[in-house]
Design a protein around this motif. Structure first.
Motif, PDB file in Angstrom:
ATOM      1  N   ARG A 150     -51.932  65.010  26.623  1.00 26.88           N
ATOM      2  CA  ARG A 150     -52.994  65.214  25.622  1.00 26.88           C
ATOM      3  C   ARG A 150     -52.722  64.418  24.349  1.00 26.88           C
ATOM      4  O   ARG A 150     -53.633  63.884  23.731  1.00 26.88           O
ATOM      5  N   ALA A 151     -51.469  64.344  23.981  1.00 28.27           N
ATOM      6  CA  ALA A 151     -51.113  63.578  22.783  1.00 28.27           C
ATOM      7  C   ALA A 151     -51.400  62.091  22.975  1.00 28.27           C
ATOM      8  O   ALA A 151     -51.766  61.394  22.022  1.00 28.27           O
ATOM      9  N   SER A 154     -55.004  61.715  22.263  1.00 31.75           N
ATOM     10  CA  SER A 154     -55.219  61.753  20.819  1.00 31.75           C
ATOM     11  C   SER A 154     -54.820  60.432  20.169  1.00 31.75           C
ATOM     12  O   SER A 154     -55.526  59.918  19.296  1.00 31.75           O
ATOM     13  N   ALA A 155     -53.709  59.858  20.603  1.00 33.18           N
ATOM     14  CA  ALA A 155     -53.267  58.570  20.062  1.00 33.18           C
ATOM     15  C   ALA A 155     -54.295  57.485  20.348  1.00 33.18           C
ATOM     16  O   ALA A 155     -54.631  56.683  19.464  1.00 33.18           O
ATOM     17  N   CYS A 156     -54.821  57.470  21.570  1.00 35.79           N
ATOM     18  CA  CYS A 156     -55.851  56.478  21.918  1.00 35.79           C
ATOM     19  C   CYS A 156     -57.094  56.676  21.050  1.00 35.79           C
ATOM     20  O   CYS A 156     -57.715  55.708  20.612  1.00 35.79           O
ATOM     21  N   GLY A 157     -57.430  57.921  20.775  1.00 32.54           N
ATOM     22  CA  GLY A 157     -58.584  58.226  19.936  1.00 32.54           C
ATOM     23  C   GLY A 157     -58.395  57.845  18.483  1.00 32.54           C
ATOM     24  O   GLY A 157     -59.360  57.774  17.728  1.00 32.54           O
ATOM     25  N   HIS A 158     -57.156  57.591  18.083  1.00 29.68           N
ATOM     26  CA  HIS A 158     -56.855  57.177  16.706  1.00 29.68           C
ATOM     27  C   HIS A 158     -56.396  55.726  16.628  1.00 29.68           C
ATOM     28  O   HIS A 158     -55.840  55.309  15.621  1.00 29.68           O
ATOM     29  N   ASN A 159     -56.631  54.970  17.695  1.00 28.11           N
ATOM     30  CA  ASN A 159     -56.264  53.562  17.715  1.00 28.11           C
ATOM     31  C   ASN A 159     -57.039  52.839  16.609  1.00 28.11           C
ATOM     32  O   ASN A 159     -58.265  52.795  16.652  1.00 28.11           O
ATOM     33  N   PRO A 160     -56.357  52.251  15.621  1.00 28.75           N
ATOM     34  CA  PRO A 160     -57.086  51.596  14.540  1.00 28.75           C
ATOM     35  C   PRO A 160     -57.681  50.246  14.929  1.00 28.75           C
ATOM     36  O   PRO A 160     -58.542  49.725  14.220  1.00 28.75           O
ATOM     37  N   VAL A 161     -57.234  49.686  16.056  1.00 27.42           N
ATOM     38  CA  VAL A 161     -57.724  48.362  16.455  1.00 27.42           C
ATOM     39  C   VAL A 161     -58.196  48.375  17.918  1.00 27.42           C
ATOM     40  O   VAL A 161     -57.679  47.649  18.757  1.00 27.42           O
ATOM     41  N   PRO A 162     -59.197  49.239  18.228  1.00 27.84           N
ATOM     42  CA  PRO A 162     -59.695  49.273  19.599  1.00 27.84           C
ATOM     43  C   PRO A 162     -60.257  47.908  19.996  1.00 27.84           C
ATOM     44  O   PRO A 162     -60.558  47.085  19.137  1.00 27.84           O
ATOM     45  N   VAL A 171     -57.563  55.909  31.305  1.00 33.08           N
ATOM     46  CA  VAL A 171     -58.540  56.809  31.918  1.00 33.08           C
ATOM     47  C   VAL A 171     -57.849  58.105  32.348  1.00 33.08           C
ATOM     48  O   VAL A 171     -56.623  58.204  32.308  1.00 33.08           O
ATOM     49  N   ARG A 172     -58.631  59.050  32.786  1.00 29.91           N
ATOM     50  CA  ARG A 172     -58.067  60.310  33.285  1.00 29.91           C
ATOM     51  C   ARG A 172     -57.432  60.096  34.652  1.00 29.91           C
ATOM     52  O   ARG A 172     -57.773  59.162  35.380  1.00 29.91           O
ATOM     53  N   SER A 173     -56.547  60.998  35.016  1.00 27.97           N
ATOM     54  CA  SER A 173     -55.852  60.905  36.310  1.00 27.97           C
ATOM     55  C   SER A 173     -56.805  60.949  37.501  1.00 27.97           C
ATOM     56  O   SER A 173     -56.527  60.369  38.547  1.00 27.97           O
ATOM     57  N   ASP A 174     -57.950  61.612  37.335  1.00 27.33           N
ATOM     58  CA  ASP A 174     -58.920  61.674  38.437  1.00 27.33           C
ATOM     59  C   ASP A 174     -59.811  60.435  38.508  1.00 27.33           C
ATOM     60  O   ASP A 174     -60.724  60.350  39.321  1.00 27.33           O
ATOM     61  N   GLY A 175     -59.559  59.465  37.621  1.00 23.00           N
ATOM     62  CA  GLY A 175     -60.328  58.226  37.627  1.00 23.00           C
ATOM     63  C   GLY A 175     -61.534  58.233  36.713  1.00 23.00           C
ATOM     64  O   GLY A 175     -62.140  57.185  36.469  1.00 23.00           O
ATOM     65  N   SER A 176     -61.920  59.399  36.182  1.00 20.84           N
ATOM     66  CA  SER A 176     -63.046  59.427  35.242  1.00 20.84           C
ATOM     67  C   SER A 176     -62.608  58.775  33.931  1.00 20.84           C
ATOM     68  O   SER A 176     -61.419  58.725  33.615  1.00 20.84           O
ATOM     69  N   ILE A 177     -63.572  58.263  33.181  1.00 20.20           N
ATOM     70  CA  ILE A 177     -63.188  57.403  32.063  1.00 20.20           C
ATOM     71  C   ILE A 177     -62.651  58.130  30.838  1.00 20.20           C
ATOM     72  O   ILE A 177     -61.922  57.539  30.060  1.00 20.20           O
TER      73      ILE A 177
END
Length: 196
Positions: A150-151, A154-162, A171-177
Protein backbone atom coordinates in the motif's frame (compact mmCIF):
# COMPACT_ATOMS: atom_id res chain seq x y z
CA UNK A 1 -4.67 55.43 -36.27
CA UNK A 2 -4.52 51.64 -35.76
CA UNK A 3 -7.78 49.88 -35.12
CA UNK A 4 -8.53 48.05 -31.87
CA UNK A 5 -7.31 44.57 -32.95
CA UNK A 6 -3.97 46.04 -34.04
CA UNK A 7 -3.58 47.93 -30.75
CA UNK A 8 -4.41 44.79 -28.77
CA UNK A 9 -1.87 42.77 -30.78
CA UNK A 10 0.78 45.44 -30.18
CA UNK A 11 0.00 45.52 -26.44
CA UNK A 12 0.23 41.72 -26.27
CA UNK A 13 3.61 41.82 -28.00
CA UNK A 14 4.78 44.47 -25.52
CA UNK A 15 3.71 42.30 -22.57
CA UNK A 16 5.52 39.30 -24.06
CA UNK A 17 8.71 41.34 -24.50
CA UNK A 18 8.49 42.61 -20.93
CA UNK A 19 7.96 39.09 -19.57
CA UNK A 20 10.86 37.74 -21.63
CA UNK A 21 13.07 40.58 -20.35
CA UNK A 22 12.09 39.82 -16.77
CA UNK A 23 12.90 36.12 -17.25
CA UNK A 24 16.25 36.93 -18.87
CA UNK A 25 17.17 39.28 -16.01
CA UNK A 26 16.11 36.72 -13.38
CA UNK A 27 18.20 34.02 -15.05
CA UNK A 28 21.23 36.29 -15.31
CA UNK A 29 21.14 37.42 -11.69
CA UNK A 30 20.30 33.96 -10.33
CA UNK A 31 16.95 34.96 -8.87
CA UNK A 32 14.86 32.47 -10.85
CA UNK A 33 14.47 29.41 -8.64
CA UNK A 34 11.59 27.71 -10.46
CA UNK A 35 10.75 28.12 -14.14
CA UNK A 36 7.57 26.63 -15.52
CA UNK A 37 5.84 26.04 -18.79
CA UNK A 38 2.49 24.58 -19.83
CA UNK A 39 2.52 22.16 -22.76
CA UNK A 40 -0.19 20.33 -24.66
CA UNK A 41 -0.24 16.53 -24.67
CA UNK A 42 -2.64 13.71 -25.52
CA UNK A 43 -3.54 13.80 -21.81
CA UNK A 44 -4.42 17.50 -21.90
CA UNK A 45 -2.31 20.36 -20.62
CA UNK A 46 0.70 19.52 -18.48
CA UNK A 47 2.66 21.90 -16.28
CA UNK A 48 6.43 21.32 -16.37
CA UNK A 49 8.53 23.01 -13.68
CA UNK A 50 12.28 22.97 -13.27
CA UNK A 51 14.88 24.29 -10.88
CA UNK A 52 18.56 24.80 -11.71
CA UNK A 53 19.02 21.17 -10.57
CA UNK A 54 16.43 19.67 -12.94
CA UNK A 55 12.78 18.87 -13.55
CA UNK A 56 11.01 19.16 -10.21
CA UNK A 57 7.34 18.78 -11.14
CA UNK A 58 5.05 17.50 -13.88
CA UNK A 59 1.41 18.28 -13.13
CA UNK A 60 -1.86 17.36 -14.77
CA UNK A 61 -4.55 20.01 -15.30
CA UNK A 62 -6.91 18.21 -12.91
CA UNK A 63 -4.46 18.95 -10.08
CA UNK A 64 -5.03 22.68 -10.61
CA UNK A 65 -1.98 24.51 -11.91
CA UNK A 66 -2.44 27.42 -9.49
CA UNK A 67 -2.49 24.95 -6.60
CA UNK A 68 0.64 23.21 -7.89
CA UNK A 69 2.47 26.54 -8.28
CA UNK A 70 1.46 27.56 -4.75
CA UNK A 71 2.79 24.24 -3.44
CA UNK A 72 6.07 24.78 -5.31
CA UNK A 73 6.34 28.29 -3.89
CA UNK A 74 5.95 26.89 -0.37
CA UNK A 75 8.18 23.84 -0.81
CA UNK A 76 10.91 25.16 -3.12
CA UNK A 77 10.85 28.95 -3.50
CA UNK A 78 8.41 31.77 -4.17
CA UNK A 79 10.70 32.97 -6.97
CA UNK A 80 8.72 31.29 -9.76
CA UNK A 81 8.21 32.57 -13.28
CA UNK A 82 6.54 31.25 -16.39
CA UNK A 83 9.61 30.88 -18.59
CA UNK A 84 8.89 28.60 -21.56
CA UNK A 85 12.35 29.10 -23.04
CA UNK A 86 13.94 27.62 -19.93
CA UNK A 87 12.11 24.31 -20.47
CA UNK A 88 12.81 23.59 -24.14
CA UNK A 89 14.52 20.25 -23.44
CA UNK A 90 11.72 19.14 -21.11
CA UNK A 91 8.98 20.10 -23.58
CA UNK A 92 10.83 18.40 -26.44
CA UNK A 93 11.27 15.23 -24.34
CA UNK A 94 7.56 15.08 -23.53
CA UNK A 95 6.65 15.65 -27.21
CA UNK A 96 9.06 12.95 -28.37
CA UNK A 97 7.73 10.49 -25.80
CA UNK A 98 4.13 11.00 -26.90
CA UNK A 99 5.05 10.81 -30.60
CA UNK A 100 6.81 7.48 -30.01
CA UNK A 101 10.26 8.85 -30.92
CA UNK A 102 11.58 8.30 -27.40
CA UNK A 103 10.90 5.58 -24.85
CA UNK A 104 12.68 7.25 -21.95
CA UNK A 105 12.57 10.94 -21.14
CA UNK A 106 16.13 11.29 -19.92
CA UNK A 107 16.37 14.60 -18.09
CA UNK A 108 18.08 15.84 -14.95
CA UNK A 109 15.63 15.53 -12.07
CA UNK A 110 15.24 17.46 -8.83
CA UNK A 111 13.52 15.03 -6.44
CA UNK A 112 13.55 17.30 -3.39
CA UNK A 113 9.76 17.06 -3.06
CA UNK A 114 9.98 13.45 -1.84
CA UNK A 115 12.21 11.60 0.56
CA UNK A 116 12.54 8.40 2.53
CA UNK A 117 10.49 5.42 1.42
CA UNK A 118 8.65 7.36 -1.29
CA UNK A 119 11.93 8.45 -2.82
CA UNK A 120 13.21 4.86 -2.83
CA UNK A 121 10.08 3.82 -4.75
CA UNK A 122 10.36 6.70 -7.25
CA UNK A 123 14.05 6.02 -7.84
CA UNK A 124 13.24 2.37 -8.61
CA UNK A 125 10.49 3.05 -11.17
CA UNK A 126 12.75 3.82 -14.16
CA UNK A 127 13.94 0.20 -14.01
CA UNK A 128 10.51 -0.90 -15.31
CA UNK A 129 11.10 -1.15 -19.06
CA UNK A 130 9.01 0.72 -21.61
CA UNK A 131 6.00 -1.38 -22.59
CA UNK A 132 6.22 -3.46 -19.40
CA UNK A 133 4.46 -3.28 -16.07
CA UNK A 134 5.24 -4.34 -12.53
CA UNK A 135 2.88 -4.80 -9.62
CA UNK A 136 2.88 -2.74 -6.46
CA UNK A 137 3.96 -5.97 -4.70
CA UNK A 138 6.85 -6.41 -7.16
CA UNK A 139 8.10 -2.90 -6.38
CA UNK A 140 7.74 -3.42 -2.63
CA UNK A 141 9.80 -6.63 -2.87
CA UNK A 142 12.40 -5.02 -5.14
CA UNK A 143 13.13 -2.25 -2.65
CA UNK A 144 13.32 -4.69 0.26
CA UNK A 145 9.95 -3.91 1.86
CA UNK A 146 7.68 -6.76 0.67
CA UNK A 147 4.87 -5.91 3.10
CA UNK A 148 4.72 -2.25 2.07
CA UNK A 149 2.46 -2.76 -0.95
CA UNK A 150 0.00 0.00 0.00
CA UNK A 151 2.85 2.36 0.75
CA UNK A 152 4.19 1.75 -2.77
CA UNK A 153 0.80 2.80 -4.12
CA UNK A 154 0.91 5.93 -2.00
CA UNK A 155 4.44 6.72 -3.20
CA UNK A 156 3.35 6.35 -6.83
CA UNK A 157 0.42 8.66 -6.10
CA UNK A 158 2.86 11.29 -4.82
CA UNK A 159 5.31 11.01 -7.71
CA UNK A 160 6.24 14.65 -8.45
CA UNK A 161 7.37 13.85 -12.01
CA UNK A 162 4.83 11.41 -13.48
CA UNK A 163 5.30 10.31 -17.09
CA UNK A 164 9.04 11.12 -16.84
CA UNK A 165 9.36 8.72 -13.90
CA UNK A 166 6.96 5.98 -15.06
CA UNK A 167 4.64 5.31 -12.12
CA UNK A 168 1.97 4.56 -14.74
CA UNK A 169 3.75 1.22 -15.31
CA UNK A 170 2.84 0.04 -11.81
CA UNK A 171 -0.36 -2.00 -11.70
CA UNK A 172 -2.23 -4.22 -9.26
CA UNK A 173 -1.22 -7.85 -8.82
CA UNK A 174 -4.42 -8.97 -10.58
CA UNK A 175 -3.41 -6.97 -13.66
CA UNK A 176 -5.95 -4.17 -13.20
CA UNK A 177 -4.44 -0.74 -13.64
CA UNK A 178 -5.09 0.78 -10.24
CA UNK A 179 -5.15 4.48 -9.44
CA UNK A 180 -3.15 7.28 -11.08
CA UNK A 181 -2.45 10.90 -10.23
CA UNK A 182 -3.61 11.98 -13.70
CA UNK A 183 -6.72 9.78 -13.55
CA UNK A 184 -7.25 6.19 -14.61
CA UNK A 185 -8.01 7.15 -18.22
CA UNK A 186 -4.64 8.89 -18.48
CA UNK A 187 -2.97 5.74 -17.15
CA UNK A 188 -4.82 3.65 -19.76
CA UNK A 189 -3.65 6.02 -22.52
CA UNK A 190 -0.02 5.82 -21.37
CA UNK A 191 -0.06 2.03 -21.12
CA UNK A 192 -1.73 1.75 -24.55
CA UNK A 193 0.85 4.12 -26.06
CA UNK A 194 3.66 1.97 -24.73
CA UNK A 195 2.00 -1.28 -25.83
CA UNK A 196 2.16 -0.31 -29.51
Amino acid sequence: MPDLPQRLAAASADVSRLRDGLVDAAVLDGSLDVAYRIVDSPLGSLLLARTPVGLVRVAFALEGFDTVLSELAAAVSPRILEAPGQLEAEARGVDQYFSGEMQTIDLPLDLRLIDGFRRAVIEHLPSIAYGRTASYADIAAAIGRPKAVRAVGSACGHNPVPIVVPCHRVVRSDGSIGQYLGGTEAKRVLLALEAT
